[in-house]
Design a protein around this motif. Structure first.
Motif, short mmCIF file in Angstrom:
data_model
loop_
_atom_site.label_atom_id
_atom_site.label_comp_id
_atom_site.label_asym_id
_atom_site.label_seq_id
_atom_site.Cartn_x
_atom_site.Cartn_y
_atom_site.Cartn_z
N ALA A 168 8.65 3.77 0.72
CA ALA A 168 7.30 3.93 1.21
C ALA A 168 7.13 3.10 2.49
CB ALA A 168 6.32 3.47 0.14
N HIS A 169 6.12 3.40 3.22
CA HIS A 169 5.92 2.71 4.50
C HIS A 169 5.67 1.21 4.31
CE1 HIS A 169 1.67 3.49 3.51
NE2 HIS A 169 1.39 2.49 4.32
N TRP A 170 5.04 0.80 3.22
CA TRP A 170 4.81 -0.62 2.99
C TRP A 170 6.09 -1.35 2.62
CZ3 TRP A 170 2.49 3.11 -0.08
CH2 TRP A 170 3.02 3.27 -1.35
#
Length: 154
Positions: free
Chosen positions: A148-150
């Motif tokens: 995920a981007h986080w």
């Protein structure tokens, strides 16, 4: 061609018939048709626009390009218009041929034709509903985990 261009084409053909074998430039055509005056720019433009139609129909032969092009009458005569009886006869024949080629078909025949022309849908694998990841892996499936981007920021 519109009526105006038809009249102008008739006038141009008369000019070429009066000068058999002569190669005429656009300027000499303007002079012979009386369109050289200052206020006759529209008439010159209309003559210029009518010439390609006469070339396509075979009434006039063109040599060269642009303003240096020369035009010469070919001597091809304009076809005489057909009598109304002849026109009605050719129309009747054309309609008879059209209805013969497109025979009236029943709805069932049209549906069958459409089904024959429609490509078969590709088979789709049935999804296993309620299957867990472990069961999917057990039957040979592969799982690709995307971050995920986080998670990528760290």
């Amino acid at each position: 061609m519109t009526r105006v261009y038809g009249e102008r084409a008739t006038e141009l053909r008369k000019v070429f018939e009066a000068a058999p074998g002569q190669q005429l430039t656009r300027q000499s055509l303007y002079e012979r048709m009386g369109a050289t005056e200052v206020g006759k720019a529209d008439e010159r433009r209309n003559i210029r626009n009518t010439l390609p139609a006469l070339v396509r129909c075979g009434f006039v032969a063109k040599e060269g390009l642009g303003s240096a092009a020369t035009y010469q009458g070919t001597g091809k005569a304009k076809r005489a218009p057909k009598a109304p009886e002849e026109l009605a006869d050719t129309k009747r024949q054309r309609n008879a041929q059209r209805t013969a080629t497109t025979a009236v078909r029943t709805r069932a025949a049209r549906v069958a034709q459409q089904a024959a022309n429609t490509p078969a849908p590709a088979k789709v694998e049935a999804l296993h509903s309620g299957e867990t990841v472990d069961q999917f892996l057990a039957r040979g499936g592969r799982v690709q985990r995307l971050t995920a981007h986080w998670e990528q920021a760290a």
